[in-house]
Design a protein around this motif. Structure first.
Motif, PDB file in Angstrom:
ATOM      1  N   GLN A   1       0.830  -1.209   0.000  1.00 42.63           N
ATOM      2  CA  GLN A   1       0.000   0.000   0.000  1.00 42.63           C
ATOM      3  C   GLN A   1       0.861   1.255   0.000  1.00 42.63           C
TER       4      GLN A   1
ATOM      5  N   SER B   1      -3.973   4.743  -5.354  1.00 40.82           N
ATOM      6  CA  SER B   1      -4.625   4.888  -4.054  1.00 40.82           C
ATOM      7  C   SER B   1      -4.965   3.558  -3.394  1.00 40.82           C
ATOM      8  N   TYR B   2      -5.065   2.489  -4.197  1.00 43.25           N
ATOM      9  CA  TYR B   2      -5.583   1.219  -3.676  1.00 43.25           C
ATOM     10  C   TYR B   2      -4.636   0.075  -4.005  1.00 43.25           C
TER      11      TYR B   2
ATOM     12  N   PRO C   1     -11.058   1.920  -6.724  1.00 45.11           N
ATOM     13  CA  PRO C   1     -11.295   0.953  -5.647  1.00 45.11           C
ATOM     14  C   PRO C   1     -11.254  -0.487  -6.150  1.00 45.11           C
TER      15      PRO C   1
END
Length: 270
Positions: A47, A56-57, A77
């Protein structure tokens, strides 16, 4: 949508090689990167690194039966559908990102017969997704050869090279002939090779200039993006990224796959 598939060789633990890999990824514009061989990585490490690269994911599948972890980083996501080890040499990670199902795989390096079994497991999962009428791509180091490349392998006298080594023989051949059944099973089920159906020339994904695997004894295409009919409507194109920089990043070249993006947050664009 731009996706990259990358087997980074034993987790890319060498500091110098990792620095080069990290700099290369940071300079790219991919929306999703699927990884094979995240050996030794943790969830937190992936991460943090994903964020450093501009994603971001992330999701890491830390398998118990294999040290060759599978993972993915994304600007969108990540919905984890399933991660499975049962029946797999390494494992299979099934995620859904931006409306597209991704089956991220690293198939058996032992034999084509083992990969035939894994291909049949993939077909069972494919049928579940097809019932939902959603786009899907099978991405990964599939460790197998495609009948689409047969003319190239014949001209290179590949069988003559493989038959001389016990391990290469077992990995790719059956009765001194290339066993194409694993890929053929997937093609027969309706998956489409995004590197072939656009009439692109043959590109091998191994070996590179830092090859450390004797199983990469010749120019072979082992990394694939296979798409279902629904995703194929978005005109996906896959190609190997082979240049003086990727020559030295891993023992595999990365595979890029791009397609038109028809979905935003799971709904069709206008």
């Amino acid at each position: 949508m731009k996706l990259l598939q990358y087997n980074i060789l034993d987790g890319c633990q060498d500091a110098g090689r990792f620095a080069r890999l990290s700099a290369w990824i940071s300079a790219q514009t991919y929306d999703i990167i699927c990884f094979n061989e995240l050996n030794g990585w943790s969830d937190d490490e992936l991460q943090k690194q994903a964020e450093d690269w501009g994603f971001s994911y992330s999701w890491l599948f830390q398998m118990k039966k294999s040290r060759y972890f599978i993972g993915v980083v994304s600007k969108f996501p990540i919905e984890v559908i399933e991660q499975s080890e049962t029946g797999w040499y390494h494992g299979l990670l099934h995620v859904r990102i931006h409306g597209v199902h991704l089956l991220i795989a690293h198939l058996s390096s032992a034999s084509a017969k083992e990969r035939q079994f894994e291909a049949k497991l993939i077909i069972k999962r494919l049928k579940k997704v097809e019932l939902a009428n959603e786009p899907l791509a099978l991405i990964g180091d599939l460790n197998t050869l495609s009948p689409a490349d047969n003319a190239i392998y014949e001209s290179n006298q590949l069988v003559r090279q493989l038959v001389q080594d016990e391990f290469l023989n077992r990995k790719f051949l059956d009765n001194e002939e290339i066993n194409y059944r694993p890929i053929q099973i997937l093609l027969d089920a309706g998956l489409i090779d995004a590197a072939i159906h656009r009439d692109l020339p043959f590109q091998s994904s191994v070996p590179t200039l830092i090859n450390k695997d004797k199983m990469h004894a010749a120019e072979l295409r082992l990394d694939y993006a296979l798409v279902n009919a629904i995703l194929n409507e978005r005109h996906p194109v896959a190609r190997i990224i082979c240049d003086e920089y990727t020559d030295m990043l891993s023992d595999h070249y990365p595979l890029e796959c791009c397609w038109q993006n028809n979905y935003i947050d799971g709904t069709k664009d206008s």
